[in-house]
Design an enzyme around this catalytic site. Structure first.
Site, PDB file in Angstrom:
ATOM      1  N   SER A  38     -45.137 -47.966 -39.898  1.00  0.00           N
ATOM      2  CA  SER A  38     -44.112 -47.343 -39.060  1.00  0.00           C
ATOM      3  C   SER A  38     -43.652 -45.977 -39.565  1.00  0.00           C
ATOM      4  CB  SER A  38     -42.904 -48.286 -38.973  1.00  0.00           C
ATOM      5  OG  SER A  38     -42.064 -47.932 -37.900  1.00  0.00           O
ATOM      6  N   CYS A  42     -46.312 -37.068 -36.739  1.00  0.00           N
ATOM      7  CA  CYS A  42     -46.071 -35.700 -36.274  1.00  0.00           C
ATOM      8  C   CYS A  42     -45.240 -34.881 -37.262  1.00  0.00           C
ATOM      9  CB  CYS A  42     -45.360 -35.726 -34.915  1.00  0.00           C
ATOM     10  SG  CYS A  42     -46.353 -36.492 -33.618  1.00  0.00           S
ATOM     11  N   TYR A 423     -25.477 -23.742 -16.468  1.00  0.00           N
ATOM     12  CA  TYR A 423     -25.453 -22.281 -16.590  1.00  0.00           C
ATOM     13  C   TYR A 423     -24.269 -21.815 -17.417  1.00  0.00           C
ATOM     14  CZ  TYR A 423     -23.878 -17.585 -15.433  1.00  0.00           C
ATOM     15  OH  TYR A 423     -23.401 -16.299 -15.532  1.00  0.00           O
TER      16      TYR A 423
END
Length: 442
Positions: A38, A42, A423
């Site tokens: 486990s 990456c 935004y």
């Protein structure tokens, strides 16, 4: 119920934990041919530059945790060599002693992962030539770097190749990437790949295109990389030209895909009764292509493992499919994609079109230092989104995940304009870059 799981990494242990949670009394045996369970593969490239302190830091749970806390019979150094599906037995050999073993199962999960392609090149066994897949691989590289290593050559310009190039560059090495094709990152279209090439050139990484490696030369340790056209002096070489599913121990009663991956249905079942598969050894259903695909990523492995475990425990849960979403940091660039490239759309004979824009990831008046290039691929008549590629200096992750969500829900480029996206000048303009691109599709 006896559960046997082949493979103790992402898919296998995700499945095991689902069974543990569902079954108060469980009998789970996991057969791992290595010694580590486990862990996050990456994260391994980032141990080279020290961003991640130690290779062991990527371990999520130890073997002892699975044994002592969760009651899982977690084996190490157990290499499976055969599955006897008629008698429901798994056979293999303990790698440290050569002793054979046999385990009976009621239900079996194959989560054996994949291994780096190891070509039969001259000199491939010289010292200083490495793959990057496991914690021991990474520890060997770190140990070798204590020697006088100045020049590093990376064979292969995919995800791992670029991540390793970045991290070697971070510690001051001279880096060369040799790519057999004519672009880095083959999942991207060539026009987008040029942005990656420009970044490599800007950061003084030497990229060689259109040459095939044929071997290595040196006395005991690697000294040169040999291609079909040239020779390149090197002190260390990384071979990163792809992976192959670990399914060679299975007989031909199983159904396999093009490169040996096990074909599974939406419940993670193989065509063999009571045998499931998940992760890098299995196929993944591609929602955009509407067919099985092979995109081996940690996200898919964990998700498929979880679903396989739920079904092994008696539930009925389906894998809804994936869109092939991925993201990569390469030097000062963020590189993301999801869905189909133009090449893939063309291979599927789709009537498609595309738009590409270069804009700002934030309000232009707030900062004009960064750029963001957005490419959308879509069906010409219906405007249904087929894929997206985004490369820029910031904000790629935010946008690529929006596109992945849109693909998952079969949205059109017109519908992208209706999304209520956040935004504020430090984060975005009033029209998000993907909406700016979507306007060009009308």
């Amino acid at each position: 119920m006896k559960y046997v799981i082949i493979g103790g990494d992402a898919a296998g242990m995700s499945a095991a934990m689902q069974i543990v949670r569902a079954k108060q009394n469980h009998d789970i045996t996991v057969l791992e041919r290595g010694e580590i369970y486990s862990y996050g593969q990456c994260g391994l490239p980032y141990t080279i530059s020290g961003i991640v302190d130690e290779p062991e830091d990527v371990i999520a749970r130890s073997v002892e945790t699975f044994r002592n806390k969760y009651g899982i019979n977690a084996k190490i150094n157990h290499n499976v060599t055969n599955v006897d599906q008629d008698n429901k037995e798994v056979h293999g050999t303990i790698t440290t002693t050569g002793e054979p073993f046999k385990y009976e199962y009621d239900k079996l999960l194959i989560a054996s992962g994949a291994s780096p392609v190891n070509p039969n090149w001259d000199g491939i066994d010289l010292s200083g030539i490495f793959h990057v897949k496991t914690i021991p691989d990474t520890k060997d590289i770190l140990s070798y770097l204590k020697k006088d290593v100045k020049n590093v050559t990376i064979v292969g310009g995919g995800y791992i190749g670029l991540e390793m190039a970045e991290n070697f560059k971070e510690i001051g090495k001279n880096v060369t990437i040799i790519q057999r094709g004519h672009q880095l990152m083959s999942p991207f279209d060539s026009d987008m790949a040029k942005l990656i090439h420009n970044e490599a050139e800007k950061q003084n990484i030497n990229v060689v295109f259109g040459e095939s490696v044929t071997g290595f030369s040196g006395i005991e340790k690697v000294e040169k990389v040999i291609t079909d056209q040239n020779e390149y002096p090197t002190d260390l070489a990384i071979v990163s030209i792809g992976i192959k599913p670990n399914t060679q121990f299975l007989n031909d009663e199983f159904e396999f895909g093009e490169i040996g991956e096990l074909i599974v249905n939406e419940y993670m079942q193989t065509n063999v009764k009571d045998v499931y598969a998940a992760g890098d050894c299995a196929s993944q259903f591609n929602k955009v292509k509407q067919k099985n695909d092979y995109v081996p990523l940690g996200t898919h492995a964990n998700k498929q493992g979880m679903i396989a475990g739920q079904n092994l425990a008696g539930e009925s849960v389906t894998f809804k499919g994936m869109t092939g979403t991925s993201i990569l940091k390469f030097l000062d660039l963020q590189i993301g994609r999801t869905g189909l490239s133009e090449k893939e759309a063309n291979d599927l004979s789709l009537n498609y079109d595309s738009v590409t824009i270069t804009t700002r990831p934030v309000a232009g008046y707030y900062s004009d230092e960064e750029t963001l290039t957005v490419k959308l691929v879509f069906e010409k008549e219906t405007k249904h989104l087929l894929g997206g590629q985004i490369i820029g200096h910031k904000g790629v992750d935010k946008r690529i995940d929006v596109l992945a969500t849109a693909l998952f829900h079969n949205m059109t480029t017109v519908a992208l304009l209706d999304l209520d996206l956040s935004y504020a000048p430090p984060f975005n303009g009033v029209w998000d870059p993907i909406q700016q691109a979507a306007k060009r599709t009308l």
